[in-house]
Design a protein around this motif. Structure first.
Motif, short mmCIF file in Angstrom:
data_model
loop_
_atom_site.label_atom_id
_atom_site.label_comp_id
_atom_site.label_asym_id
_atom_site.label_seq_id
_atom_site.Cartn_x
_atom_site.Cartn_y
_atom_site.Cartn_z
N TRP A 108 -12.21 24.23 25.73
CA TRP A 108 -12.28 22.84 25.31
C TRP A 108 -11.56 22.61 23.97
CZ3 TRP A 108 -16.31 25.88 26.92
CH2 TRP A 108 -17.04 26.57 25.93
N TYR A 109 -11.21 23.70 23.29
CA TYR A 109 -10.49 23.55 22.03
C TYR A 109 -9.04 23.10 22.23
CZ TYR A 109 -14.46 25.18 19.41
OH TYR A 109 -15.70 25.26 18.84
N GLY A 110 -8.60 23.08 23.47
CA GLY A 110 -7.29 22.52 23.74
C GLY A 110 -7.17 21.08 23.25
N ARG A 111 -8.31 20.38 23.20
CA ARG A 111 -8.31 18.99 22.76
C ARG A 111 -7.79 18.84 21.33
NH1 ARG A 111 -8.58 14.35 25.71
NH2 ARG A 111 -9.84 12.72 24.75
N GLU A 115 -3.40 19.42 22.74
CA GLU A 115 -3.38 17.97 22.95
C GLU A 115 -3.10 17.21 21.66
OE1 GLU A 115 -6.49 16.34 25.43
OE2 GLU A 115 -6.76 18.27 26.42
N ARG A 116 -3.54 17.78 20.55
CA ARG A 116 -3.24 17.17 19.24
C ARG A 116 -1.76 17.32 18.90
NH1 ARG A 116 -5.57 19.07 13.27
NH2 ARG A 116 -3.71 18.41 12.09
N GLU A 123 -4.73 10.22 17.91
CA GLU A 123 -5.39 10.84 16.76
C GLU A 123 -6.87 10.52 16.70
OE1 GLU A 123 -5.07 11.05 11.85
OE2 GLU A 123 -3.46 10.13 13.04
N LYS A 124 -7.23 9.31 17.01
CA LYS A 124 -8.65 8.93 16.99
C LYS A 124 -9.47 9.82 17.93
CE LYS A 124 -11.75 4.98 17.64
NZ LYS A 124 -11.83 3.53 17.99
#
Length: 257
Positions: A108-111, A115-116, A123-124
């Protein structure tokens, strides 16, 4: 400590590596039977740079634990259906049942990483994800699931050497993609994202273990020792006694031979 401040010269010699890996093999066997017997659950997260050694480290652990007690989830980009749901939904579906250990090769750290950096989300949304991830992991630990997180880091020169070895090895070329090289162009952006992630999601219930991984042997021993230590905390590793009913059946079978 930021990733660029790690001691990338960390090494272990061959004899010490063999000895430590033999010890770890025994430890993981004991941990496996304890989790099966006591119906414990754990989530192990592997994050890190491309070619940092995540897969090799996972293989050393999964080769010891019976597949009935260990599930490995290689996580890629979300599919079309996944993109219509909350990004954590596909991970809920892969959480361990009682007596299971679930290993996530990326997570889930891909977020807050890919993805960042690649601007797949605004960004939000990725800033909001820090709190969502911390709450998600707290929910797991509060319910009795251990959450163990390891990050493997290599420097640019070492990564390029490993890419070269993959390219030259016919059995490993499949691991190398054009994206691996494209990601190197954004090294500084990924470094900033990873440092932010480590700082914002290093919590008391789910801390990060960061490994300087320029030497694969050192990285494996460091990561697996940390994982074994965390899996063992608060768990009775004493082998369970034989089932009396099975012992009695064995005696009957033996007497009839």
């Amino acid at each position: 400590m930021k990733l660029e401040q790690l001691d990338m010269s960390a090494r272990i010699d061959g004899d010490a590596y063999d000895e430590r890996m033999a010890e770890l093999t025994t430890r993981f066997l004991a941990i496996h039977q304890a989790y099966l017997f006591h119906h414990r659950k754990a989530v192990i997260v592997f994050e890190g740079w491309d070619a940092a050694g995540k897969g090799g480290t996972i293989r050393r652990m999964s080769s010891v634990i019976d597949p009935r007690g260990l599930k490995v989830w290689p996580i890629g980009a979300p599919g079309e259906e996944d993109r219509t749901r909350h990004y954590l939904a596909r991970f809920f579906e892969r959480l361990p049942q009682a007596s299971e250990i679930a290993v996530f090769d990326r997570s889930w750290y891909g977020r807050v990483l890919v993805e960042r950096v690649e601007e797949f989300t605004d960004e939000k949304a990725w800033r909001r994800a820090y709190g969502e991830i911390n709450a998600f992991e707290a929910m797991l630990t509060d319910a009795g699931t251990k959450v163990i997180k390891t990050f493997l880091y290599i420097d640019p020169d070492e990564q390029l050497k490993r890419f070269e070895k993959r390219l030259e090895d016919p059995l490993k070329r499949w691991k190398l993609t054009y994206e691996d090289f494209r990601n190197r162009e954004k090294w500084d952006e990924y470094l900033a994202a990873a440092n932010d992630m480590l700082a914002r999601t290093d919590t008391a219930n789910a801390p990060w273990h960061v490994v300087p991984a320029n030497q694969k042997k050192y990285a494996r021993v460091s990561a697996l020792t940390h994982i074994a230590d965390k899996l063992s905390e608060g768990v009775d590793l004493t082998p369970p006694p034989p089932d009396p009913a099975i012992e009695e059946r064995f005696r009957k079978e033996s007497a009839g031979r």
